[in-house]
Design a protein around this motif. Structure first.
Motif, mmCIF file in Angstrom:
data_model
loop_
_atom_site.group_PDB
_atom_site.id
_atom_site.type_symbol
_atom_site.label_atom_id
_atom_site.label_comp_id
_atom_site.label_asym_id
_atom_site.label_seq_id
_atom_site.Cartn_x
_atom_site.Cartn_y
_atom_site.Cartn_z
ATOM 1 N N SER A 131 -3.269 0.950 -3.678
ATOM 2 C CA SER A 131 -3.137 -1.041 -2.845
ATOM 3 C C SER A 131 -2.975 -1.718 -4.491
ATOM 4 C CB SER A 131 -4.692 -1.361 -2.264
ATOM 5 O OG SER A 131 -4.437 -0.302 -1.132
ATOM 6 N N GLN B 141 0.594 -1.199 -0.142
ATOM 7 C CA GLN B 141 -0.214 -0.409 -0.074
ATOM 8 C C GLN B 141 0.739 1.348 0.446
ATOM 9 O OE1 GLN B 141 -2.879 -0.402 3.688
ATOM 10 N NE2 GLN B 141 -4.258 -1.041 1.737
ATOM 11 N N THR C 30 -4.740 6.462 -1.180
ATOM 12 C CA THR C 30 -4.140 4.999 -0.933
ATOM 13 C C THR C 30 -4.118 4.147 -2.244
ATOM 14 O OG1 THR C 30 -4.809 5.007 1.169
ATOM 15 C CG2 THR C 30 -3.877 2.882 0.575
ATOM 16 N N TYR D 185 -2.013 9.867 11.896
ATOM 17 C CA TYR D 185 -1.590 8.508 10.953
ATOM 18 C C TYR D 185 -1.491 6.789 11.234
ATOM 19 C CZ TYR D 185 -2.956 7.234 6.030
ATOM 20 O OH TYR D 185 -3.189 6.076 5.284
ATOM 21 N N THR E 113 -5.577 15.290 -3.097
ATOM 22 C CA THR E 113 -5.227 15.156 -2.263
ATOM 23 C C THR E 113 -6.112 16.842 -1.465
ATOM 24 O OG1 THR E 113 -3.015 16.317 -1.608
ATOM 25 C CG2 THR E 113 -3.325 14.454 -1.542
ATOM 26 N N HIS F 80 -0.012 5.291 0.334
ATOM 27 C CA HIS F 80 -0.542 6.338 0.635
ATOM 28 C C HIS F 80 0.550 7.939 1.058
ATOM 29 C CE1 HIS F 80 -2.464 3.430 3.481
ATOM 30 N NE2 HIS F 80 -0.658 2.421 3.347
ATOM 31 N N THR G 49 -6.513 11.621 2.214
ATOM 32 C CA THR G 49 -5.223 10.900 2.146
ATOM 33 C C THR G 49 -6.224 10.194 0.800
ATOM 34 O OG1 THR G 49 -4.583 11.219 4.263
ATOM 35 C CG2 THR G 49 -4.113 9.316 2.761
ATOM 36 N N ASN H 135 -8.097 4.544 -3.931
ATOM 37 C CA ASN H 135 -9.415 4.558 -2.961
ATOM 38 C C ASN H 135 -9.665 6.252 -3.298
ATOM 39 O OD1 ASN H 135 -6.985 6.726 -1.530
ATOM 40 N ND2 ASN H 135 -8.777 6.641 -0.318
#
Length: 397
Positions: free
Chosen positions: A270, A36, A268, A74, A261, A38, A266, A279
């Motif tokens: 994956s 992942q 992410t 976070y 952003t 971020h 945030t 996401n």
């Protein structure tokens, strides 16, 4: 008997050739454990966390100092109390400021820095923390591989401790896991992008340079990278007009999906090395107020890019597309409450002027003389740039 031996040797030779062919045949990539990446929302700045397939962690930059505690929170929400690697791409405050709270609250195994020396209080504070905690400190070179995870290749495409400009010192990393790759460019500008074209810059995901400014992401570079996904890390309603319209147009022209952003918070990504997911929904020009439509005039992009407390030289750059009149603008030393009033001059696009003071103060060409007295305190003194209306345009600690 000799004939039999020759036949056996020939068979062994052929068998060895077949074995070698099997060794060199490219094996298809299969899905593995998830990695992942971020892209943490730190406002007008950069901060990227990588969780590798085997659970290793890397943090690249930390935004401004005020974002540091947010990053720590976070990380802890993710159950992270130790970082295997921290990378400071270059010494600008919007990249390293937030690393100070991270250094205060996290165990860090290795710290990578561009090696570019800066006299800002933030940079000195960061180095002091690294020294006090006895954290291994490394300055990478172009072409280095950073050891991170056995399944992830991390290649250094740029790092320059001798760069005259902080942005030009940016550590640029290409991170590859299976068939999915990430190009993380810091604030690398157009000139550096051109130099990096000698390497394989093609990537699945691009973190656009300098928050989507037109000082980065040249058309030639975007065409070479061909990102399927582009991440823009910037603050909502920022004073620089990031991201600039032409950058958005270039990315859309090659079919890259854009995620910001400022729009999503945030972000992410994956991946299992074969497939990837992002996401949040793709950002459009209509949904993001900071992306101006074609023909719309971008916000003035004047900023303090350097401040040397020893030689008493402050660099101010126009990163925009148009000349800007600095008549009645002020450069302010916060600590000493001292003010420099700009003469009637225009700063051309892409140009930098230097305000000098102290015993080595000089003028001529792109240098302006403030005073022969010392202005900037060596212990650290923030600088502010205000326009003719008294509005804060840029600040550098």
């Amino acid at each position: 008997m000799k004939k039999i031996i020759k036949v056996l040797l020939l068979c062994l030779f052929l068998l060895a050739g077949c074995t070698e062919a099997v060794k060199t045949e490219k094996i298809p990539v299969t899905a593995g454990h998830e990695m992942q990446v971020h892209f943490i929302d730190v406002g007008q700045g950069d901060s990227i966390l990588i969780e590798s397939p085997s659970g290793k962690t890397m943090l690249i930059d930390g935004g401004v100092k005020g974002a540091g505690q947010q990053i720590v929170s976070y990380l802890k929400e993710l159950g992270i109390n130790k970082l295997d690697i921290v990378v400071a791409t270059h010494p600008d405050a919007d990249h390293i400021g937030g690393l100070i709270p991270v250094l205060d609250n996290m165990t860090i195994e290795q710290f990578y820095d561009s090696g570019k020396v800066h006299t800002s209080q933030t940079f000195e504070e960061m180095l002091t923390r690294i020294d006090e905690k006895n954290i291994p400190y490394h300055v990478p070179k172009i072409g280095d591989d950073i050891e991170f995870d056995k399944d992830v290749n991390v290649k250094v495409l740029n790092a320059n401790d001798q760069a005259t400009d902080n942005n030009d010192a940016s550590i640029v990393l290409k991170m590859t896991y299976g068939n999915v790759s990430f190009l993380l460019t810091g604030d690398a500008g157009v000139a550096l992008e051109k130099e990096m074209l000698q390497y394989d810059v093609k990537a699945t995901v691009l973190k656009a340079g300098h928050h989507g400014s037109n000082t980065s992401s040249s058309e030639e570079f975007i065409q070479a990278v061909k990102p399927e996904v582009t991440i823009l890390s910037y603050g909502e309603d920022n004073k620089y007009g990031h991201p600039h319209a032409e950058i958005v147009d270039r990315l859309q022209a090659i079919g890259s999906k854009i995620y910001a952003t400022a729009d999503l918070g945030t972000i992410t990504v994956s991946t299992d090395g074969v497939n990837y997911t992002v996401n949040g929904k793709e950002t459009s020009s209509e949904e993001t107020g900071n992306i101006p439509s074609k023909g719309e005039e971008p916000t003035t992009a004047i900023e303090i890019v350097s401040k040397d407390l020893v030689t008493e030289i402050v660099g101010i750059k126009n990163s925009g597309q148009h000349a800007v009149s600095l008549k009645d603008w002020q450069l302010i030393s916060i600590e000493g409450h001292q003010v420099y009033n700009f003469p009637n001059l225009s700063l051309q696009p892409g140009k930098t002027i230097y305000i000098t003071s102290g015993t080595n103060a000089r003028e001529g060409q792109n240098y302006l003389k403030w005073t022969t007295k010392q202005i900037w305190l060596n212990a650290g003194d923030a600088a502010q740039l205000r326009n003719e209306k008294g509005e804060l345009v840029s600040e550098l600690e």
